[in-house]
Write a protein that holds these residues in place. Structure first.
Motif, PDB file in Angstrom:
ATOM      1  N   LEU A 129       0.835  -1.214   0.000  1.00 27.07           N
ATOM      2  CA  LEU A 129       0.000   0.000   0.000  1.00 27.07           C
ATOM      3  C   LEU A 129       0.864   1.257   0.000  1.00 27.07           C
ATOM      4  N   MET A 130       1.954   1.221   0.770  1.00 27.82           N
ATOM      5  CA  MET A 130       2.858   2.380   0.805  1.00 27.82           C
ATOM      6  C   MET A 130       3.528   2.581  -0.555  1.00 27.82           C
ATOM      7  N   ALA A 131       3.890   1.486  -1.220  1.00 27.10           N
ATOM      8  CA  ALA A 131       4.505   1.584  -2.553  1.00 27.10           C
ATOM      9  C   ALA A 131       3.504   2.165  -3.548  1.00 27.10           C
ATOM     10  N   LEU A 132       2.247   1.719  -3.451  1.00 30.52           N
ATOM     11  CA  LEU A 132       1.204   2.240  -4.345  1.00 30.52           C
ATOM     12  C   LEU A 132       1.020   3.743  -4.140  1.00 30.52           C
ATOM     13  N   LEU A 133       0.996   4.163  -2.867  1.00 31.21           N
ATOM     14  CA  LEU A 133       0.859   5.594  -2.579  1.00 31.21           C
ATOM     15  C   LEU A 133       2.042   6.385  -3.142  1.00 31.21           C
ATOM     16  N   ALA A 134       3.252   5.838  -2.990  1.00 31.22           N
ATOM     17  CA  ALA A 134       4.443   6.537  -3.495  1.00 31.22           C
ATOM     18  C   ALA A 134       4.360   6.705  -5.017  1.00 31.22           C
ATOM     19  N   VAL A 135       3.912   5.661  -5.709  1.00 28.02           N
ATOM     20  CA  VAL A 135       3.805   5.731  -7.179  1.00 28.02           C
ATOM     21  C   VAL A 135       2.739   6.746  -7.592  1.00 28.02           C
ATOM     22  N   VAL A 136       1.565   6.673  -6.940  1.00 30.69           N
ATOM     23  CA  VAL A 136       0.476   7.613  -7.272  1.00 30.69           C
ATOM     24  C   VAL A 136       0.907   9.054  -6.999  1.00 30.69           C
ATOM     25  N   THR A 137       1.569   9.258  -5.860  1.00 30.56           N
ATOM     26  CA  THR A 137       2.030  10.609  -5.502  1.00 30.56           C
ATOM     27  C   THR A 137       3.020  11.143  -6.527  1.00 30.56           C
ATOM     28  N   LEU A 138       3.969  10.286  -6.942  1.00 30.35           N
ATOM     29  CA  LEU A 138       4.951  10.703  -7.949  1.00 30.35           C
ATOM     30  C   LEU A 138       4.257  11.075  -9.262  1.00 30.35           C
ATOM     31  N   ILE A 139       3.290  10.256  -9.684  1.00 26.79           N
ATOM     32  CA  ILE A 139       2.585  10.527 -10.944  1.00 26.79           C
ATOM     33  C   ILE A 139       1.832  11.857 -10.875  1.00 26.79           C
ATOM     34  N   VAL A 140       1.104  12.063  -9.764  1.00 25.48           N
ATOM     35  CA  VAL A 140       0.326  13.306  -9.615  1.00 25.48           C
ATOM     36  C   VAL A 140       1.244  14.525  -9.643  1.00 25.48           C
ATOM     37  N   PHE A 141       2.365  14.456  -8.919  1.00 25.15           N
ATOM     38  CA  PHE A 141       3.249  15.624  -8.847  1.00 25.15           C
ATOM     39  C   PHE A 141       4.006  15.848 -10.161  1.00 25.15           C
ATOM     40  N   ILE A 142       4.284  14.776 -10.898  1.00 22.00           N
ATOM     41  CA  ILE A 142       4.972  14.949 -12.183  1.00 22.00           C
ATOM     42  C   ILE A 142       4.026  15.599 -13.207  1.00 22.00           C
TER      43      ILE A 142
END
Length: 282
Positions: free
Chosen positions: A138-151
């Motif tokens: 779940l933490m990895a999923l959040l990190a990926v989603v956060t990176l995508i949104v900020f990029i």
């Protein structure tokens, strides 16, 4: 120190702790930089404590307390945003009311839950050493989603963080981005409760970012420095926790504060020396 790193190869819980520290540093480094830039620390504190209501409800209904915490924190975040935007109530008053309501609901439901509430202390104070494989996914999923949104939305987030009215004047989707980021803040708080606990999770979202802000003013640099400081602080705290047999979450926060004080002292003397160079006669 050597025993600790040897233990990483030997014990699964230490490998999970290291990976959780890295993932938490990435997510919190990015989202926390937005929180500090927007001066939303008080809002985040309100969301964090209101999520305790969801944990209490989760215990009472027999479901995963983190599911209840996510529902409560998201509703709290959106409630604060809607109330402040429509001027229904002052923002600080809305935060105070929802903060208190969430804590009260949590205490009442835990009291009404038959028997003993297992792992309650983990949710209150957290522990990197008890992070499970599911937590890591779940933490990895959040990190990926956060990176995508900020990029993809970096320029809009940058405008919203420092001048929301300017962003509105250029027809940027300010409200959409705001609601999206509020949900990300809620997710970050809930998923990192297992790492630092309700009482301390806000520290992951503010202290490394405040330290980074001493050395950088550009949002992208603050994010990068925050991730680095957060991971190094987490690693140092984890090592100290391992050797002194003390709670990992509290030890990591102590290291964060120590790093901030050292950085602040360094900047003080650096500025003092710079002023003397500009004024040779002083």
């Amino acid at each position: 120190m050597i025993d600790f790193f040897n233990g990483i190869f030997e014990y699964q819980f230490l490998r999970n702790a290291m990976l959780a520290a890295l993932l938490a540093s990435i997510s919190c480094g990015i989202i926390g930089s937005y929180i500090v830039a927007r001066r939303m620390v008080f809002i985040s504190g309100g969301i964090t404590h209101a999520s305790f209501g969801g944990i209490g409800l989760g215990y009472f209904l027999g479901i995963n307390p983190l599911i209840g915490a996510f529902v409560f924190s998201t509703l709290t975040a959106l409630g604060i945003r809607v109330a402040s935007r429509r001027s229904l109530i002052r923002e600080d008053s809305a935060i105070g009311i929802l903060w208190s309501l969430g804590m009260a609901i949590g205490i009442i439901f835990i009291f009404l839950t038959p028997g003993y509430a297992p792992n309650l202390m983990t949710y209150l104070f957290g522990s990197l050493l008890t992070v499970s494989t599911l937590d890591l996914y779940l933490m990895a999923l959040l990190a990926v989603v956060t990176l995508i949104v900020f990029i993809f939305f970096y320029r809009i987030i940058l405008f919203v963080s420092f001048d929301e009215e300017y962003a509105r004047s250029h027809n940027a989707p300010v409200e959409t981005v705001n609601y999206l980021l509020f949900i990300l803040v809620s997710m970050a708080i809930v998923l990192h409760i297992r790492v630092a606990g309700i009482i301390l999770v806000i520290s992951f979202l503010t202290i490394p970012q405040s330290t980074a802000n001493l050395f950088a003013k550009d949002l992208s640099r603050i994010i990068i420095y925050s991730i680095f400081i957060s991971f190094m602080g987490s690693l140092a705290g984890l090592v100290a926790s391992y050797y002194f047999n003390i709670p990992s979450g509290a030890t990591i926060i102590f290291v964060f504060v120590l790093l901030f004080l050292l950085a602040r002292t360094y900047k003080y003397f650096q500025n003092k020396i710079a002023r003397k160079r500009l004024l040779p006669g002083s």
